[in-house]
Design a protein around this motif. Structure first.
Motif, mmCIF file in Angstrom:
data_model
loop_
_atom_site.group_PDB
_atom_site.id
_atom_site.type_symbol
_atom_site.label_atom_id
_atom_site.label_comp_id
_atom_site.label_asym_id
_atom_site.label_seq_id
_atom_site.Cartn_x
_atom_site.Cartn_y
_atom_site.Cartn_z
ATOM 1 N N MET A 102 -8.212 1.131 5.457
ATOM 2 C CA MET A 102 -7.331 1.284 6.613
ATOM 3 C C MET A 102 -5.968 1.806 6.203
ATOM 4 O O MET A 102 -5.421 2.739 6.817
ATOM 5 N N LEU A 103 -5.398 1.228 5.142
ATOM 6 C CA LEU A 103 -4.077 1.657 4.696
ATOM 7 C C LEU A 103 -4.095 3.103 4.218
ATOM 8 O O LEU A 103 -3.176 3.874 4.505
ATOM 9 N N ALA A 104 -5.155 3.492 3.492
ATOM 10 C CA ALA A 104 -5.263 4.873 3.013
ATOM 11 C C ALA A 104 -5.343 5.842 4.191
ATOM 12 O O ALA A 104 -4.745 6.924 4.168
ATOM 13 N N LEU B 240 5.732 2.885 8.322
ATOM 14 C CA LEU B 240 4.433 3.304 8.862
ATOM 15 C C LEU B 240 3.864 2.262 9.822
ATOM 16 O O LEU B 240 2.789 2.468 10.392
ATOM 17 N N GLY B 241 4.584 1.153 9.995
ATOM 18 C CA GLY B 241 4.091 0.089 10.849
ATOM 19 C C GLY B 241 3.054 -0.789 10.168
ATOM 20 O O GLY B 241 2.233 -1.431 10.828
ATOM 21 N N LEU B 242 3.118 -0.832 8.828
ATOM 22 C CA LEU B 242 2.137 -1.574 8.039
ATOM 23 C C LEU B 242 2.817 -2.660 7.221
ATOM 24 O O LEU B 242 4.052 -2.745 7.177
ATOM 25 N N ALA B 243 2.019 -3.487 6.580
ATOM 26 C CA ALA B 243 2.528 -4.531 5.689
ATOM 27 C C ALA B 243 1.529 -4.745 4.566
ATOM 28 O O ALA B 243 0.351 -4.373 4.668
ATOM 29 N N HIS B 244 1.990 -5.340 3.477
ATOM 30 C CA HIS B 244 1.134 -5.596 2.322
ATOM 31 C C HIS B 244 0.543 -6.990 2.356
ATOM 32 O O HIS B 244 -0.651 -7.185 2.203
ATOM 33 N N GLY B 245 1.372 -7.991 2.538
ATOM 34 C CA GLY B 245 0.914 -9.376 2.529
ATOM 35 C C GLY B 245 1.489 -10.176 1.379
ATOM 36 O O GLY B 245 1.835 -11.338 1.539
ATOM 37 N N ARG B 246 1.610 -9.540 0.193
ATOM 38 C CA ARG B 246 2.178 -10.238 -0.956
ATOM 39 C C ARG B 246 2.702 -9.206 -1.964
ATOM 40 O O ARG B 246 2.160 -9.068 -3.055
ATOM 41 N N GLN C 11 -7.102 4.910 -4.825
ATOM 42 C CA GLN C 11 -8.293 5.505 -4.222
ATOM 43 C C GLN C 11 -9.482 4.568 -4.386
ATOM 44 O O GLN C 11 -9.770 4.098 -5.482
ATOM 45 N N LEU C 12 -10.160 4.289 -3.293
ATOM 46 C CA LEU C 12 -11.366 3.463 -3.320
ATOM 47 C C LEU C 12 -12.533 4.363 -3.708
ATOM 48 O O LEU C 12 -12.890 5.282 -2.968
ATOM 49 N N MET C 13 -13.139 4.103 -4.867
ATOM 50 C CA MET C 13 -14.190 4.969 -5.394
ATOM 51 C C MET C 13 -15.562 4.621 -4.831
ATOM 52 O O MET C 13 -16.348 5.502 -4.481
ATOM 53 N N CYS C 14 -15.877 3.331 -4.767
ATOM 54 C CA CYS C 14 -17.155 2.873 -4.237
ATOM 55 C C CYS C 14 -17.062 1.372 -3.979
ATOM 56 O O CYS C 14 -16.181 0.694 -4.510
ATOM 57 N N SER C 15 -17.980 0.876 -3.164
ATOM 58 C CA SER C 15 -17.963 -0.554 -2.861
ATOM 59 C C SER C 15 -19.327 -1.005 -2.391
ATOM 60 O O SER C 15 -20.170 -0.189 -1.983
ATOM 61 N N SER C 16 -19.538 -2.304 -2.444
ATOM 62 C CA SER C 16 -20.740 -2.948 -1.929
ATOM 63 C C SER C 16 -20.309 -4.341 -1.482
ATOM 64 O O SER C 16 -19.152 -4.722 -1.654
ATOM 65 N N PRO C 17 -21.216 -5.149 -0.911
ATOM 66 C CA PRO C 17 -20.828 -6.510 -0.530
ATOM 67 C C PRO C 17 -20.377 -7.378 -1.704
ATOM 68 O O PRO C 17 -19.734 -8.408 -1.502
ATOM 69 N N ASP C 18 -20.695 -6.956 -2.944
ATOM 70 C CA ASP C 18 -20.412 -7.790 -4.113
ATOM 71 C C ASP C 18 -19.301 -7.264 -5.013
ATOM 72 O O ASP C 18 -18.828 -7.976 -5.886
ATOM 73 N N TYR C 19 -18.881 -6.013 -4.823
ATOM 74 C CA TYR C 19 -17.875 -5.443 -5.718
ATOM 75 C C TYR C 19 -17.252 -4.212 -5.082
ATOM 76 O O TYR C 19 -17.755 -3.669 -4.092
ATOM 77 N N PHE C 20 -16.126 -3.780 -5.683
ATOM 78 C CA PHE C 20 -15.596 -2.457 -5.359
ATOM 79 C C PHE C 20 -14.896 -1.907 -6.591
ATOM 80 O O PHE C 20 -14.558 -2.642 -7.532
ATOM 81 N N VAL C 21 -14.712 -0.586 -6.603
ATOM 82 C CA VAL C 21 -14.060 0.098 -7.718
ATOM 83 C C VAL C 21 -12.928 0.945 -7.166
ATOM 84 O O VAL C 21 -13.101 1.683 -6.193
ATOM 85 N N ILE C 22 -11.757 0.831 -7.785
ATOM 86 C CA ILE C 22 -10.616 1.665 -7.420
ATOM 87 C C ILE C 22 -10.117 2.419 -8.648
ATOM 88 O O ILE C 22 -10.335 1.999 -9.793
#
Length: 240
Positions: free
Chosen positions: A64-66, A123-129, A74-85
């Protein structure tokens, strides 16, 4: 032997590192980070959010942020168990501890992180931490990482105010109360469009200033999270 595809490399890393939460790896001269869902044990299985759900929220937040132009890896790939950036360089906290950099160079990096936070808020966004360990810098580019603390259930004014307070608290946590680079960094945030949020944070903290005298007792001897609380209140008392 032909070069392994990115998917094959990720699959092999997953097979060899089951249970490893976060892992850095290299492929064709570029570094990446693999993050797997946390494996909870004992009582933590009942006390913490579902690891798979937490991971999915982080993936969705990154995407969403991207899509809105935020400075995220950049989010390279993801699944329910992992992701790669993609790797986006050392964190701001790492740069500040780099003895090979001059104070002017560190100031430029710190100011860039503050400006990037203001831009994110514009941009009307926030990070959280947005602590200094959750912001990276490389070759003049700032990126925000680790979005597990996102406050999507709160309104954006609350989220952005909280972002700024976390950021300032982190400045004092990592750099100490007398560090002369802190005030210019906060001013960089204000000058980059963050003035209204800074004023909102100042107003929000006003009712809490009554604890300032008590916190003074801990400004030098308190823990790593308590000491910065005193200097956070001090900052908003001192600056107009």
């Amino acid at each position: 032997m032909p070069e392994q595809t990115f998917e094959a490399v990720v699959g092999k890393i997953l097979d060899d590192n089951q249970g490893t939460r976060v892992l850095k790896f290299e492929h064709q001269g570029q570094f990446y980070w693999l993050k797997q869902a946390e494996k909870l044990t004992g009582a933590m299985r009942f006390l913490k959010q579902s690891p798979a759900k937490a991971l999915q929220i982080e993936v969705e937040t990154l995407a969403m942020l991207a899509s809105k132009g935020a400075q995220v890896p950049q989010l390279m790939c993801s699944s329910p168990d992992y992701f790669v950036i993609a790797d986006v360089g050392p964190t701001i906290s790492s740069w500040l501890s780099d003895k090979t950099l001059s104070q002017d160079e560190k100031q430029q990096i710190l100011n860039a992180s503050a400006t990037a936070l203001a831009n994110l808020h514009q941009l009307g966004l926030a990070h959280g931490r947005p602590a200094l360990r959750d912001i990276s810098w490389s070759e003049g580019q700032v990126h925000f990482i680790d979005f597990e603390a996102s406050q999507n259930s709160k309104d954006i004014a609350y989220q952005q105010r909280r972002d700024l307070l976390v950021y300032i608290h982190s400045l004092y946590r990592y750099m100490g109360p007398d560090h002369e680079m802190i005030t210019p960094a906060i001013q960089a945030y204000r000058d980059a469009g963050g003035e209204a949020i800074w004023l909102d944070a100042k107003q929000w903290l006003t009712p809490w200033q009554w604890i300032y005298p008590g916190l003074r007792l801990f400004k030098d001897i308190g823990g790593k999270d308590l000491r910065p609380m005193f200097w956070l209140l001090w900052h908003f008392r001192q600056l107009a």
